[in-house]
Motif scaffolding. Structure first.
Motif, PDB file in Angstrom:
ATOM      1  N   GLN A 185       6.384 -11.181  -1.000  1.00  0.00           N
ATOM      2  CA  GLN A 185       7.428 -10.182  -1.205  1.00  0.00           C
ATOM      3  C   GLN A 185       8.760 -10.655  -0.631  1.00  0.00           C
ATOM      4  O   GLN A 185       9.827 -10.417  -1.212  1.00  0.00           O
ATOM      5  CB  GLN A 185       7.020  -8.856  -0.559  1.00  0.00           C
ATOM      6  CG  GLN A 185       5.883  -8.140  -1.275  1.00  0.00           C
ATOM      7  CD  GLN A 185       5.326  -6.979  -0.474  1.00  0.00           C
ATOM      8  OE1 GLN A 185       5.839  -6.642   0.597  1.00  0.00           O
ATOM      9  NE2 GLN A 185       4.259  -6.357  -0.976  1.00  0.00           N
ATOM     10  N   PRO A 229       9.456 -10.559   6.451  1.00  0.00           N
ATOM     11  CA  PRO A 229       8.117 -11.126   6.324  1.00  0.00           C
ATOM     12  C   PRO A 229       7.323 -10.891   7.616  1.00  0.00           C
ATOM     13  O   PRO A 229       7.745 -11.323   8.690  1.00  0.00           O
ATOM     14  CB  PRO A 229       8.359 -12.612   6.069  1.00  0.00           C
ATOM     15  CG  PRO A 229       9.749 -12.877   6.506  1.00  0.00           C
ATOM     16  CD  PRO A 229      10.491 -11.590   6.545  1.00  0.00           C
ATOM     17  N   GLU A 230       6.209 -10.179   7.493  1.00  0.00           N
ATOM     18  CA  GLU A 230       5.424  -9.798   8.661  1.00  0.00           C
ATOM     19  C   GLU A 230       4.125 -10.589   8.770  1.00  0.00           C
ATOM     20  O   GLU A 230       3.717 -11.277   7.839  1.00  0.00           O
ATOM     21  CB  GLU A 230       5.063  -8.313   8.587  1.00  0.00           C
ATOM     22  CG  GLU A 230       6.234  -7.372   8.605  1.00  0.00           C
ATOM     23  CD  GLU A 230       5.792  -5.923   8.662  1.00  0.00           C
ATOM     24  OE1 GLU A 230       6.356  -5.188   9.488  1.00  0.00           O
ATOM     25  OE2 GLU A 230       4.875  -5.546   7.910  1.00  0.00           O
ATOM     26  N   LEU A 262      -2.725  -9.271   3.870  1.00  0.00           N
ATOM     27  CA  LEU A 262      -1.469  -8.540   4.057  1.00  0.00           C
ATOM     28  C   LEU A 262      -0.327  -9.498   4.400  1.00  0.00           C
ATOM     29  O   LEU A 262       0.804  -9.311   3.936  1.00  0.00           O
ATOM     30  CB  LEU A 262      -1.628  -7.502   5.166  1.00  0.00           C
ATOM     31  CG  LEU A 262      -2.544  -6.310   4.864  1.00  0.00           C
ATOM     32  CD1 LEU A 262      -2.676  -5.427   6.104  1.00  0.00           C
ATOM     33  CD2 LEU A 262      -2.000  -5.497   3.696  1.00  0.00           C
ATOM     34  N   SER A 279      11.792 -12.266  10.364  1.00  0.00           N
ATOM     35  CA  SER A 279      10.359 -12.557  10.364  1.00  0.00           C
ATOM     36  C   SER A 279       9.746 -12.188  11.713  1.00  0.00           C
ATOM     37  O   SER A 279      10.426 -12.150  12.735  1.00  0.00           O
ATOM     38  CB  SER A 279      10.128 -14.036  10.066  1.00  0.00           C
ATOM     39  OG  SER A 279      10.749 -14.842  11.051  1.00  0.00           O
ATOM     40  N   SER A 285       3.052 -10.013   2.220  1.00  0.00           N
ATOM     41  CA  SER A 285       4.369  -9.839   2.830  1.00  0.00           C
ATOM     42  C   SER A 285       5.230 -11.077   2.615  1.00  0.00           C
ATOM     43  O   SER A 285       6.430 -10.979   2.322  1.00  0.00           O
ATOM     44  CB  SER A 285       4.215  -9.566   4.332  1.00  0.00           C
ATOM     45  OG  SER A 285       5.473  -9.412   4.947  1.00  0.00           O
ATOM     46  N   ARG A 286       4.619 -12.248   2.740  1.00  0.00           N
ATOM     47  CA  ARG A 286       5.344 -13.502   2.527  1.00  0.00           C
ATOM     48  C   ARG A 286       5.830 -13.605   1.086  1.00  0.00           C
ATOM     49  O   ARG A 286       6.994 -13.947   0.831  1.00  0.00           O
ATOM     50  CB  ARG A 286       4.422 -14.680   2.854  1.00  0.00           C
ATOM     51  CG  ARG A 286       5.050 -16.055   2.666  1.00  0.00           C
ATOM     52  CD  ARG A 286       4.019 -17.137   2.962  1.00  0.00           C
ATOM     53  NE  ARG A 286       4.531 -18.470   2.662  1.00  0.00           N
ATOM     54  CZ  ARG A 286       5.263 -19.194   3.484  1.00  0.00           C
ATOM     55  NH1 ARG A 286       5.560 -18.719   4.684  1.00  0.00           N
ATOM     56  NH2 ARG A 286       5.694 -20.396   3.149  1.00  0.00           N
ATOM     57  N   SER A 314       3.219  -6.925  13.079  1.00  0.00           N
ATOM     58  CA  SER A 314       3.903  -5.884  12.317  1.00  0.00           C
ATOM     59  C   SER A 314       4.428  -4.827  13.277  1.00  0.00           C
ATOM     60  O   SER A 314       3.712  -4.386  14.184  1.00  0.00           O
ATOM     61  CB  SER A 314       2.956  -5.224  11.303  1.00  0.00           C
ATOM     62  OG  SER A 314       3.638  -4.198  10.605  1.00  0.00           O
TER      63      SER A 314
END
Length: 203
Positions: free
Chosen positions: A185, A161-162, A178, A123, A182-183, A127
């Motif tokens: 995903q 996770p970004e 975004l 994490s 990302s979370r 990004s």
């Protein structure tokens, strides 16, 4: 019965994305493989000492290093929570790596850890993906991929996770969609990866 070695290294026990995603992974693993064993180390709550000269000289004969190496060798799969701190991994995780990797004992492409699947939840608050302004500051995936594959011969997969700071940093507010994507995903990837590994190892 397969054994999962689970390591967390995030400083905060609550509100940590890496801990939440690794917890989702473990929950899916247990659901898919209820007879499996999970060995857990919280490297932030119970940090390991830094490697010193006597431990290096003793190698696997050192009590702690021998215990850690045996724990890693016994694992059929490994899960590592590795948040980015100052562009790299937490010092507690680095201490574990220094202690557990023993040249002449478990290091090398033909060593006892070779081929072991390792899932890393890497994490980060921003990004650092290819093409982003801070791409050159990414030392978590780059380092862990090299040390885990190059030193141990492990099979490494990353879940990243970004933008985890988007909800707390006003200047990142426009990145919240975004960050949320990302979370989501990351949780999906953790669940799917855990189930697939549990099924593969239980077969």
């Amino acid at each position: 019965m397969a054994t999962l070695l689970h390591l967390d290294s995030a400083v905060f026990p609550q509100g940590s994305t890496s801990r939440e995603v690794t917890a989702a992974f473990v929950a899916a693993w247990r659901e898919q493989h209820p007879d499996g064993e999970v060995v857990y180390r919280d490297l932030a709550a119970d940090p390991l000492p830094h490697l010193d000269a006597s431990a290096v000289a003793a190698g696997a004969a050192d009590t702690l290093r021998g215990e850690l190496a045996a724990e890693l060798t016994a694992a059929d799969a490994v899960l590592i929570g590795a948040p980015m701190y100052n562009f790299s991994i937490p010092s507690t995780l680095k201490a574990w790596l220094d202690q557990v990797i023993i040249v002449g004992h478990n290091a090398g492409a033909d060593g006892p850890v070779a081929g072991t699947p390792v899932t890393v939840v890497a994490s980060r608050g921003g990004s650092y993906a290819p093409g982003t302004p801070r791409e050159d500051f990414e030392f978590v995936q780059n380092y862990l991929e090299k040390v885990l594959t190059g030193m141990l011969g492990a099979e490494v997969d990353f879940i990243v996770p970004e933008l985890t700071l988007a909800h707390s940093k006003p200047e990142m507010a426009d990145l919240i969609p975004l960050a949320d994507a990302s979370r989501d995903q990351a949780f999906t990837a953790a669940t799917e990866k855990a189930k697939a590994l549990a099924a593969r190892l239980a077969a």
